[in-house]
Design a protein around this motif. Structure first.
Motif, PDB file in Angstrom:
ATOM      1  N   ILE A 221      11.629  39.327  26.288  1.00  0.00           N
ATOM      2  CA  ILE A 221      12.137  38.015  26.686  1.00  0.00           C
ATOM      3  C   ILE A 221      11.708  37.689  28.107  1.00  0.00           C
ATOM      4  O   ILE A 221      11.272  36.569  28.411  1.00  0.00           O
ATOM      5  N   GLY A 222      11.830  38.673  28.991  1.00  0.00           N
ATOM      6  CA  GLY A 222      11.457  38.447  30.392  1.00  0.00           C
ATOM      7  C   GLY A 222      10.000  38.079  30.563  1.00  0.00           C
ATOM      8  O   GLY A 222       9.653  37.261  31.425  1.00  0.00           O
ATOM      9  N   ARG A 223       9.136  38.645  29.740  1.00  0.00           N
ATOM     10  CA  ARG A 223       7.704  38.361  29.845  1.00  0.00           C
ATOM     11  C   ARG A 223       7.319  37.055  29.162  1.00  0.00           C
ATOM     12  O   ARG A 223       6.221  36.548  29.381  1.00  0.00           O
ATOM     13  N   SER A 224       8.201  36.522  28.332  1.00  0.00           N
ATOM     14  CA  SER A 224       7.861  35.341  27.546  1.00  0.00           C
ATOM     15  C   SER A 224       8.176  34.025  28.242  1.00  0.00           C
ATOM     16  O   SER A 224       7.595  32.993  27.908  1.00  0.00           O
ATOM     17  N   VAL A 225       9.089  34.055  29.206  1.00  0.00           N
ATOM     18  CA  VAL A 225       9.525  32.812  29.854  1.00  0.00           C
ATOM     19  C   VAL A 225       8.565  32.447  30.981  1.00  0.00           C
ATOM     20  O   VAL A 225       8.352  33.248  31.894  1.00  0.00           O
ATOM     21  N   PRO A 226       7.953  31.267  30.951  1.00  0.00           N
ATOM     22  CA  PRO A 226       7.074  30.838  32.049  1.00  0.00           C
ATOM     23  C   PRO A 226       7.833  30.844  33.378  1.00  0.00           C
ATOM     24  O   PRO A 226       9.017  30.493  33.422  1.00  0.00           O
TER      25      PRO A 226
ATOM     26  N   VAL B 120       9.702  27.739  34.548  1.00  0.00           N
ATOM     27  CA  VAL B 120      10.934  27.525  33.784  1.00  0.00           C
ATOM     28  C   VAL B 120      12.017  28.488  34.259  1.00  0.00           C
ATOM     29  O   VAL B 120      13.188  28.116  34.407  1.00  0.00           O
ATOM     30  N   LEU B 121      11.616  29.724  34.506  1.00  0.00           N
ATOM     31  CA  LEU B 121      12.562  30.733  34.973  1.00  0.00           C
ATOM     32  C   LEU B 121      13.183  30.342  36.311  1.00  0.00           C
ATOM     33  O   LEU B 121      14.373  30.559  36.551  1.00  0.00           O
TER      34      LEU B 121
ATOM     35  N   ALA C 279      15.888  27.986  35.432  1.00  0.00           N
ATOM     36  CA  ALA C 279      16.889  28.508  34.499  1.00  0.00           C
ATOM     37  C   ALA C 279      17.890  29.447  35.162  1.00  0.00           C
ATOM     38  O   ALA C 279      19.058  29.498  34.747  1.00  0.00           O
TER      39      ALA C 279
ATOM     40  N   ALA D 220      11.109  37.977  36.969  1.00  0.00           N
ATOM     41  CA  ALA D 220       9.913  37.718  36.167  1.00  0.00           C
ATOM     42  C   ALA D 220       8.983  38.923  36.097  1.00  0.00           C
ATOM     43  O   ALA D 220       8.381  39.189  35.052  1.00  0.00           O
TER      44      ALA D 220
END
Length: 226
Positions: A71-76, A79-80, A83, A108
Motif C-alpha cells: 500500500i505504501g508503495r502504491s500511493v503517489p 497524493v500522500l 492524505a 513514502a
C-alpha cells in the motif's frame, strides 16, 4: 518574451535565494534518509525472515507486512502529502515547511527501502545462513552476524537509490509549501516566469543527485566482497 526575460533575477542575486533553499533541501534529505534507513531495515528483515523458507516463516506476519509495504508503495507521493496531513500535524505540529515534508517523505520511502532490504538479504548465500545455524547461532544472531553484514553493499546501494528518490520527492514537496529548492523553483521559476532561478535550481538538484550517487557507488565498491 522580452517581458518574461526582463523579469528574470540577475545571476548575481540568485545565490542569496539558493543558499537557504539548498540548506532546507539538504536538511530534509539527510533527516528523511536517516529515519528511512532506521525504519526500513527492520521492516525489510521482518519481510525476509517471516517469508516462506525464511529463518522464521510466519505467514500472517509476512502477509500483513507485505500488505503495508504494498500500500505504501502504491500511493503517489503528491497524493500522500495531502492524505496524511492530520498525521503530519500530529507528529510535527504543522503541515507546512521542511519539517512537515519530512513526515510524508519517510512514510513514502520506508516501504520502498524495506523491499530493497528484503532483496539484499535474499542475495546472501544460503550456505552461510545454514553454517551459522548449524554452529548453534540463534535466529537473531544469524540476522545480526551473517545476514546484515553480508548484505551491507546491497543495503547501502539501495539506500543511495532511496536517497536520490528523496531528493526528487522533497522538490515535489515545494508544491505544497514544503520549502527547499522545490518551493523556490515553483515560487520564482514557475509562478514568476523566472527562467534564471528555474535553471539554477534544476542544475543544483542535478548536482546534488550526482554527488550522492557517486558517493554511494564509491562506498558500495569499497565494501563489496566481490
Amino acid at each position: 518574451m522580452s517581458a518574461v526575460l526582463a523579469a528574470s533575477t540577475p545571476w548575481g542575486d540568485i545565490w542569496p535565494l539558493l543558499w537557504p533553499a539548498l540548506q532546507d533541501t539538504l536538511r530534509m534529505v539527510v533527516i528523511a534518509t536517516a529515519i528511512t534507513g532506521l525504519l526500513g531495515i527492520p521492516l525489510g528483515v521482518v519481510l525476509h525472515v517471516t517469508a516462506p523458507g525464511g529463518l522464521r516463516p510466519l505467514r500472517p506476519v509476512n502477509a500483513v507486512a507485505s500488505l503495508v509495504v504494498g500500500i505504501g508503495r502504491s500511493v503517489p507521493f503528491i497524493v500522500l502529502l495531502a492524505a496524511i496531513i492530520p498525521f503530519t500535524r500530529l507528529v510535527v505540529g504543522t503541515s507546512l515547511g521542511t519539517s512537515a515534508v519530512i513526515v510524508p517523505l519517510v512514510v513514502a520511502l520506508v516501504p520502498f527501502y524495506a523491499r530493497v532490504v528484503e532483496q539484499a538479504l535474499r542475495e546472501v548465500p544460503g550456505e552461510l545462513v545454514e553454517m551459522a545455524r548449524a554452529s548453534g547461532a540463534s535466529r537473531l544472531q544469524t540476522v545480526r552476524k551473517v545476514l546484515l553484514p553480508e548484505a551491507i553493499p546491497g543495503l547501502i546501494g539501495g539506500l543511495t537509490i532511496t536517497l536520490v528518490a528523496i531528493v526528487g520527492f522533497s522538490a515535489m514537496g515545494g508544491a505544497v509549501g514544503g520549502g527547499g529548492l522545490g518551493a523556490l523553483s515553483i515560487d520564482y521559476g514557475y509562478n514568476r516566469f523566472d527562467g534564471n532561478v528555474m535553471l539554477a535550481t534544476v542544475v543544483l538538484l542535478v548536482a546534488i543527485v550526482q554527488i550522492f550517487q557517486f558517493a554511494g557507488d564509491l562506498l558500495v565498491r569499497r565494501l563489496s566482497h566481490r
